[in-house]
Design an enzyme around this catalytic site. Structure first.
Site, short mmCIF file in Angstrom:
data_model
loop_
_atom_site.label_atom_id
_atom_site.label_comp_id
_atom_site.label_asym_id
_atom_site.label_seq_id
_atom_site.Cartn_x
_atom_site.Cartn_y
_atom_site.Cartn_z
N LYS A 13 0.82 -1.21 0.00
CA LYS A 13 0.00 0.00 0.00
C LYS A 13 0.85 1.26 0.00
O LYS A 13 0.63 2.17 -0.79
CB LYS A 13 -0.93 0.00 1.22
CG LYS A 13 -1.93 -1.17 1.24
CD LYS A 13 -2.90 -1.06 2.38
CE LYS A 13 -2.26 -1.15 3.75
NZ LYS A 13 -1.64 -2.48 4.00
N ARG A 88 -9.21 1.29 9.28
CA ARG A 88 -8.83 -0.08 9.58
C ARG A 88 -9.94 -0.85 10.29
O ARG A 88 -9.78 -2.03 10.57
CB ARG A 88 -7.55 -0.12 10.40
CG ARG A 88 -6.32 0.25 9.58
CD ARG A 88 -5.05 0.02 10.35
NE ARG A 88 -3.88 0.26 9.50
CZ ARG A 88 -2.62 0.18 9.92
NH1 ARG A 88 -2.39 -0.16 11.18
NH2 ARG A 88 -1.63 0.42 9.10
N ARG A 122 11.87 -5.57 5.11
CA ARG A 122 11.59 -4.13 5.19
C ARG A 122 12.47 -3.45 6.23
O ARG A 122 12.74 -3.97 7.30
CB ARG A 122 10.12 -3.88 5.53
CG ARG A 122 9.21 -4.21 4.40
CD ARG A 122 7.88 -3.51 4.49
NE ARG A 122 7.15 -3.69 5.73
CZ ARG A 122 5.85 -3.47 5.85
NH1 ARG A 122 5.16 -3.06 4.82
NH2 ARG A 122 5.25 -3.67 7.01
N ARG A 152 11.53 -1.84 11.48
CA ARG A 152 10.45 -1.15 12.15
C ARG A 152 9.96 -1.97 13.33
O ARG A 152 9.93 -3.20 13.27
CB ARG A 152 9.28 -0.92 11.18
CG ARG A 152 9.62 -0.03 10.04
CD ARG A 152 8.49 0.23 9.07
NE ARG A 152 7.27 -0.53 9.24
CZ ARG A 152 6.22 -0.41 8.43
NH1 ARG A 152 6.26 0.44 7.43
NH2 ARG A 152 5.14 -1.14 8.62
N ARG A 163 -0.26 -8.61 13.87
CA ARG A 163 -0.86 -7.69 12.89
C ARG A 163 -1.74 -8.44 11.90
O ARG A 163 -2.80 -7.96 11.51
CB ARG A 163 0.23 -6.90 12.16
CG ARG A 163 0.92 -5.85 13.03
CD ARG A 163 2.08 -5.23 12.30
NE ARG A 163 1.65 -4.44 11.16
CZ ARG A 163 2.42 -4.15 10.12
NH1 ARG A 163 3.66 -4.61 10.06
NH2 ARG A 163 1.97 -3.40 9.13
#
Length: 208
Positions: A13, A88, A122, A152, A163
């Site tokens: 996204k 969300r 990432r 992160r 998540r």
């Protein structure tokens, strides 16, 4: 053109929102970026927010909505925006409707196995906030400011699992919500960045 990007964590996204905002001249509004800005502006509030983020949980609806409402009131949002990370929950979608809602929800469908591969690589620059995949920066340094990139906090393995669980339980129902509203478009997110971008571009250029 008011857009919302949907998809599980790691579906791309943020990556696609970045080129879209440049091409369509509307701002990319990432809740992650907003929360990092809140850390600078209001560190005491951010400590409360971080409590949720570090565990892979959603920030309470009312709290995140107040921050978003301020952002959408800025002049660069007059002609539209791309929302990445909001809504969300169904309640957040209802809150957004009170501010004018969206024209289209773009769902980036991506297989969980591919997402896990992406997420594990990432990295983010702790100084300027720019995101990378580790394959892009073999030396592990930000190409803009030279700082050492880091993982992160919400990309740690235990947080990722939580998540995904939160997404399945709370966020995925938004797909059905926007489908019922006649505002849902599905994009195959399993291809390369260029292939997915071409599909999104064809969708938007065909008219929203």
């Amino acid at each position: 053109m008011k857009l919302v990007l949907l998809g599980p964590p790691g579906s791309g996204k943020g990556t696609h929102a970045m080129w879209m905002c440049g091409e369509y001249k509307i701002p990319h509004i990432s809740t992650g970026a907003m929360l990092r800005e809140e850390e600078r502006r209001n560190p005491h509030l951010y400590e409360e927010i971080r409590h949720y983020i570090d565990r892979g949980e959603l920030v309470p609806d009312e709290l995140i909505f107040e921050i978003l409402k301020e952002r959408l009131a800025e002049s660069d949002c007059r002609d539209g925006y791309i929302l990445d990370g909001f809504p969300r929950t169904l309640k957040q979608a209802e809150m957004l409707e009170a501010l004018g809602g969206v024209d289209l929800a773009v769902m980036i469908d991506t297989m969980p196995e591919l997402i896990m591969e992406r997420v594990r690589g990432r990295r983010v620059c702790p100084r300027c906030g720019k995101g990378y995949h580790i394959s892009q920066i073999p030396d592990g340094k930000c190409t803009d400011c030279g700082a050492e990139v880091t993982i992160r906090s919400d990309d740690k393995p235990e947080t990722i699992r939580n998540r995904f669980d939160v997404y399945d339980r709370v966020t995925h129902p938004l797909v059905e919500h926007y489908k019922n509203e006649g505002k849902l478009a599905r994009i195959d997110g399993s291809g390369t960045i260029e292939e997915v971008a071409a599909e999104i571009r064809a969708l938007l250029n065909g008219g929203v």
